[in-house]
Design a protein around this motif. Structure first.
Motif, PDB file in Angstrom:
ATOM      1  N   LYS A  47      50.595  26.705  36.946  1.00  0.00           N
ATOM      2  CA  LYS A  47      51.659  27.594  37.414  1.00  0.00           C
ATOM      3  C   LYS A  47      51.132  29.011  37.627  1.00  0.00           C
ATOM      4  CE  LYS A  47      55.642  25.188  35.466  1.00  0.00           C
ATOM      5  NZ  LYS A  47      56.714  25.231  34.448  1.00  0.00           N
ATOM      6  N   ASN A  50      49.080  29.041  40.756  1.00  0.00           N
ATOM      7  CA  ASN A  50      49.971  28.985  41.914  1.00  0.00           C
ATOM      8  C   ASN A  50      50.645  30.328  42.147  1.00  0.00           C
ATOM      9  OD1 ASN A  50      51.440  27.992  44.023  1.00  0.00           O
ATOM     10  ND2 ASN A  50      52.989  27.030  42.759  1.00  0.00           N
ATOM     11  N   PHE A  51      51.114  30.929  41.062  1.00  0.00           N
ATOM     12  CA  PHE A  51      51.749  32.249  41.168  1.00  0.00           C
ATOM     13  C   PHE A  51      50.761  33.284  41.693  1.00  0.00           C
ATOM     14  CE2 PHE A  51      52.840  36.376  39.328  1.00  0.00           C
ATOM     15  CZ  PHE A  51      54.105  36.532  39.854  1.00  0.00           C
ATOM     16  N   GLN A  54      50.326  32.775  45.397  1.00  0.00           N
ATOM     17  CA  GLN A  54      51.487  33.270  46.132  1.00  0.00           C
ATOM     18  C   GLN A  54      51.509  34.799  46.151  1.00  0.00           C
ATOM     19  OE1 GLN A  54      54.904  31.489  44.326  1.00  0.00           O
ATOM     20  NE2 GLN A  54      54.648  29.547  45.377  1.00  0.00           N
TER      21      GLN A  54
END
Length: 138
Positions: A47, A50-51, A54
């Motif tokens: 996560k 991924n963050f 992004q």
């Protein structure tokens, strides 16, 4: 020498039973907790990655939008500068024409005043010359 009597087998059975009970009550739950914790850490790490990806994409988009806005601002500023320069040129041209007309009118007026003054002074010169001559000659 080691004696292998019945107590050895009882202790061996006791050890195996204790090992099975400890495995059932302690080792298995601890291994399960460690496995869940590893899964949780792996999930959170994915996560976070991924963050981070992004966030990087958003930062790049923001910087691209900011560059576009700066370029658009520069274009608008250059357009305004060109319009201002054109307007300045027009105003200076009109002011030059007005100044030239004013100068021409002033020159005509000065020439007219000069002619009138010459005419007046020309008629008075005769009178002054006679007065000076009269004073000099008595």
């Amino acid at each position: 020498m080691i004696d292998l009597d019945i107590s050895f087998f009882i202790q061996l059975a006791n050890f195996i039973i204790t090992l099975l009970v400890l495995n059932l009550l302690m080792f298995r739950p601890i291994r399960e907790i460690i496995r869940r914790r590893a899964e949780l850490m792996s999930d959170q790490l994915s996560k976070v990655e991924n963050f981070t990806q992004q966030a990087d994409i958003k930062v790049k988009d923001y910087e691209a939008a900011l560059d576009g806005a700066r370029k658009q601002g520069m274009d608008i500023r250059n357009d305004f500068k060109e319009q201002g320069a054109s307007h300045e040129h027009t105003l200076l041209s009109e002011a030059g024409k007005v100044a030239a007309a004013t100068m021409k009118a002033a020159r005509v007026e000065v020439a007219s005043d000069k002619g009138a003054a010459m005419k007046v002074l020309g008629s008075e010169v005769e009178a002054f010359a006679q007065k000076v001559t009269a004073k000099v000659l008595g």
